[in-house]
Every structure is written in structure tokens, then in C-alpha cells.
Enzyme design. Structure first.
Site, mmCIF file in Angstrom:
data_model
loop_
_atom_site.group_PDB
_atom_site.id
_atom_site.type_symbol
_atom_site.label_atom_id
_atom_site.label_comp_id
_atom_site.label_asym_id
_atom_site.label_seq_id
_atom_site.Cartn_x
_atom_site.Cartn_y
_atom_site.Cartn_z
ATOM 1 N N LYS A 33 0.843 -1.201 0.000
ATOM 2 C CA LYS A 33 0.000 0.000 0.000
ATOM 3 C C LYS A 33 0.879 1.253 0.000
ATOM 4 O O LYS A 33 2.083 1.175 0.283
ATOM 5 C CB LYS A 33 -0.913 -0.024 1.227
ATOM 6 C CG LYS A 33 -0.166 0.005 2.554
ATOM 7 C CD LYS A 33 -1.081 -0.370 3.723
ATOM 8 C CE LYS A 33 -0.316 -0.348 5.043
ATOM 9 N NZ LYS A 33 -1.088 -0.929 6.154
ATOM 10 N N TYR A 242 17.309 29.702 9.734
ATOM 11 C CA TYR A 242 16.143 30.391 10.284
ATOM 12 C C TYR A 242 16.214 30.480 11.801
ATOM 13 O O TYR A 242 16.563 29.501 12.480
ATOM 14 C CB TYR A 242 14.861 29.633 9.927
ATOM 15 C CG TYR A 242 14.378 29.822 8.517
ATOM 16 C CD1 TYR A 242 14.050 31.076 8.014
ATOM 17 C CD2 TYR A 242 14.224 28.717 7.692
ATOM 18 C CE1 TYR A 242 13.592 31.227 6.719
ATOM 19 C CE2 TYR A 242 13.758 28.861 6.388
ATOM 20 C CZ TYR A 242 13.445 30.123 5.916
ATOM 21 O OH TYR A 242 12.984 30.262 4.638
HETATM 22 C C1 LIG Z 1 -0.342 -1.972 6.806
HETATM 23 C C2 LIG Z 1 -0.979 -3.276 7.141
HETATM 24 C C3 LIG Z 1 -0.208 -4.461 7.194
HETATM 25 C C4 LIG Z 1 1.297 -4.458 7.134
HETATM 26 O O1 LIG Z 1 1.773 -4.114 8.409
HETATM 27 P P1 LIG Z 1 3.315 -3.979 8.751
HETATM 28 O O2 LIG Z 1 3.323 -3.623 10.191
HETATM 29 O O3 LIG Z 1 3.832 -2.899 7.872
HETATM 30 O O4 LIG Z 1 3.960 -5.285 8.475
HETATM 31 C C5 LIG Z 1 -0.887 -5.664 7.362
HETATM 32 N N1 LIG Z 1 -2.222 -5.706 7.509
HETATM 33 C C6 LIG Z 1 -2.992 -4.589 7.509
HETATM 34 C C7 LIG Z 1 -4.448 -4.698 7.690
HETATM 35 C C8 LIG Z 1 -2.383 -3.338 7.329
HETATM 36 O O5 LIG Z 1 -3.139 -2.237 7.342
#
Ligand SMILES: *Cc1c(COP(=O)(O)O)cnc(C)c1O
Length: 344
Positions: A33, A242
Site C-alpha cells: 500500500k 532560520y
Molecule cells: C499496513 C498493514 C499491514 C502491514 O503491516 P506492517 O506492520 O507494515 O507489516 C498488514 N495488515 C494490515 C491490515 C495493514 O493495514
């Protein structure tokens, strides 16, 4: 090349997947994702598919559609967000498998795409996505009659193996799914590391593939090199950046590099962050600007073209700790201004 350079080591990525696969009881998927945690969906997913990944997970249908164009037929693409209003065509045309999260999504799916593959997401206590026990009890016979390809849930505290929430969610997941003849998935990276009782039929690591905690054995996947735009000498008592937050305690040489908080290098990093010239750390001085960072390079005999902010010596975990955040957020903040180079 004057752009900051983000190098993604696909060999290390695949090695991390293989290591998590070796730990997993049965199959191991991959979570890609958010543009593969910002490291580039197409090259990351292609490398993982070549390595043998058969189940890819994305958050939303449009991510799944982009992924299908990359990996073509073959691997399953499972969508955590399920079947949302307006997604039906994407799901059908790109052969996506929505993880249905509610009665509403189930009705939408059965009515709009009867016979099309789907999975079920259950809520075992995180209260974020998925059907709750009561809802599932009411729907399960209808759902099972349509043959879901996967039943999954997600752990809220798997980065803390000793947290009581883990065994509580495991127990609830078992209560909701034991005896059902459908493949099950509960573990992301943290769950893989907690042991086999959490693995069921399919694990779904994300962050561990990309070199992040809690997978401490992960090989580092990314390096980030920032081009030096200018160097200058400042006298003792002169200030840099800054707000005049840094005053030179002695005559110093300052290098200005081309990246800043606009590239995901948070302002909060300024204190404690190093830019590396080879093995030599050069402390960041003054505030991080939107596009620029300044470092004290007084000790360097020779000025390199680039200084390294992320790599084996200073990883995403160090940056996360300095910024008071988590490895995931360091990665996904990296944004899209870098030149991305994928090596094998
Ligand atoms: C993002 C996600 C994962 C992966 O999790 P990690 O901690 O990055 O391994 C797995 N399952 C769901 C439902 C997620 O949202």
C-alpha cells in the site's frame, strides 16, 4: 545529477521477504500500500512477484488497479478497504479481491459482482476496520456460502510482543473463525515475529520488507544521498539558518544540501541528525528548511558531492527516534521529489 537520490536495494527487499517467509508457518504475502511505503510500487511489486509472492495487499482499489497493470495475471491483489461505493468497476476490471468489512459492503459486493472473488476482514478489537463479532455471527453463513478466499484480522499491538492485546486478539480471532474451512491471516510483520500461533495460513508483512522495525534483522533497503549545493566558512559567533538557532562556537565550515522538510526530513530531526561523508558523521546545524539542510563539515579533509542522510550508518529507525515518530512515517513521508533508483 543535482537531485537528491533515493536508492532502493531490491535485492535487500527480496532478502527481507525471504527471511520473513522462512519464519512464516505457511504462505507469505506482501503489503505494498501507499506506493510500497513510498519506495515505488512497480519496481517493488515486480521484484516481489519474481521472488514468488502470490498475495499482494493494498489499502484501496485504485492502488490495486495500478498494481494489476504491473504484475498482470497471476498473483491475488487483496484490498483492505474492501468494496467501497464507486469501486465496482475497478474491482471487476482489474481482478481485485476486496476484503469485505461490513454488512453494507457484503451486500454491495454480492449484488454488483456476484461470483467475484472476495475476502472477509474481522475486527478482533482494534476497532478500525472489519466486521465485529455480532455482525459476523449474523452474516457468516451467508458469507461462507459464497466461498470467501481469505478471512483476516489485524493486530493493534504487535510491535509490543508482550502486550496482553496480542493474545486477546488471537483468542477472539480463533473464536470467530475456528472450524471454518477458509484460509486465515492475522499477522503483519510484528505478528510474524511473535511466532507460529499467530501465522495461520498467510502472513502479510509490510514494514519488515522495507527494512523497518520491529524486524530488527532486516537488511537496510534504502539510502538517501543529498547533493551539496554550497559550502562556506563562518566565523565564531556567526549564526546559521532560520531563527538563528545555531551559533558557531569556533570558525566552522558549513555545507548546504538540497533537501528539507518538504522532502519528508522533518524539522524535528534537526537536533541529533547527521549527514555522512563516507564514514564521517557531520552534525546538522540550524533548522531544517523546506528544501535545505545545513551541516557542520569542519572536520572533513575533502568535500564530497553528496552527503548521506539515510543508509547503513543511520537508518530509518534512528530518524524515527530523532523525530519522535515511527519507521513507517519516515518512509511514507519521503514523498516524490527524489530521483528514485532501484538496484538489484
Ligand atoms: C499496513 C498493514 C499491514 C502491514 O503491516 P506492517 O506492520 O507494515 O507489516 C498488514 N495488515 C494490515 C491490515 C495493514 O493495514
Amino acid at each position: 545529477m543535482s537531485k537528491p537520490r533515493l536508492t532502493i536495494d531490491l535485492g535487500a527487499l527480496v532478502a527481507n521477504w525471504r527471511a520473513l517467509d522462512a519464519l512464516s508457518a505457511r504462505e507469505t504475502g506482501a503489503v505494498v500500500k501507499a506506493d510500497a511505503y513510498c519506495l515505488g510500487l512497480a519496481p517493488v511489486a515486480s521484484a516481489l512477484a519474481r521472488a514468488g509472492v502470490r498475495q499482494f495487499f493494498v489499502a484501496l482499489a485504485h492502488e490495486g488497479a495500478a498494481l494489476r497493470d504491473v504484475i498482470r495475471a497471476g498473483p491475488d491483489i487483496l484490498v483492505f478497504g474492501g468494496h467501497m461505493a464507486g469501486d465496482t468497476r475497478l474491482i471487476r476490471d482489474h481482478d481485485l479481491t476486496p476484503m469485505l468489512n461490513s454488512a453494507e459492503q457484503m451486500v454491495r459486493h454480492m449484488e454488483s459482482l456476484p461470483g467475484h472473488s472476495f475476502g472477509i476482514q474481522l475486527d478482533t478489537g482494534m476497532n478500525r476496520l472489519g466486521m465485529e463479532p455480532g455482525e459476523w455471527a449474523a452474516l457468516r453463513d451467508i458469507a461462507l456460502a459464497q466461498k470467501p478466499v481469505l478471512i483476516m484480522s489485524h493486530l493493534a499491538c504487535s510491535n509490543e510482543p508482550d502486550h496482553a492485546m496480542n493474545s486477546r486478539q488471537l483468542r477472539i480471532f480463533r473464536e470467530m473463525t475456528d472450524g471454518i474451512d477458509v484460509p486465515r491471516s492475522l499477522a503483519a510483520t510484528g505478528g510474524v515475529l511473535m511466532g507460529r500461533e499467530f501465522h495461520f495460513d498467510l502472513t502479510r508483512p509490510g514494514i519488515g520488507l522495507y527494512g523497518g522495525r520491529p524486524f530488527d534483522q532486516a537488511q537496510p533497503v534504502i539510502t538517501l544521498d543529498l547533493p551539496v549545493i554550497q559550502t562556506r566558512d563562518v566565523a565564531a559567533g556567526e549564526t546559521v539558518g532560520y531563527g538563528n538557532t545555531w551559533t558557531a562556537p569556533r570558525p566552522s565550515r558549513i555545507a548546504t544540501v538540497a533537501a528539507g522538510y518538504g522532502d519528508g526530513l522533518h524539522g524535528a530531526l534537526a537536533s541529533g541528525l547527521m549527514l555522512y561523508a563516507g564514514d564521517t558523521p557531520c552534525p546538522v546545524v540550524g533548522r531544517v528548511s523546506m528544501d535545505l539542510i545545513t551541516a557542520d563539515v569542519t572536520g572533513l579533509a575533502e568535500m564530497p558531492d553528496h552527503l548521506r542522510v539515510l543508509g547503513a550508518r543511520q537508518g530509518i529507525g534512528t530518524l524515527a527516534d530523532l523525530a519522535g515518530t515511527i519507521d513507517y512515517e519516515i518512509l511514507t513521508a519521503l514523498g516524490h521529489r527524489y530521483e528514485r533508483i532501484h538496484t538489484t
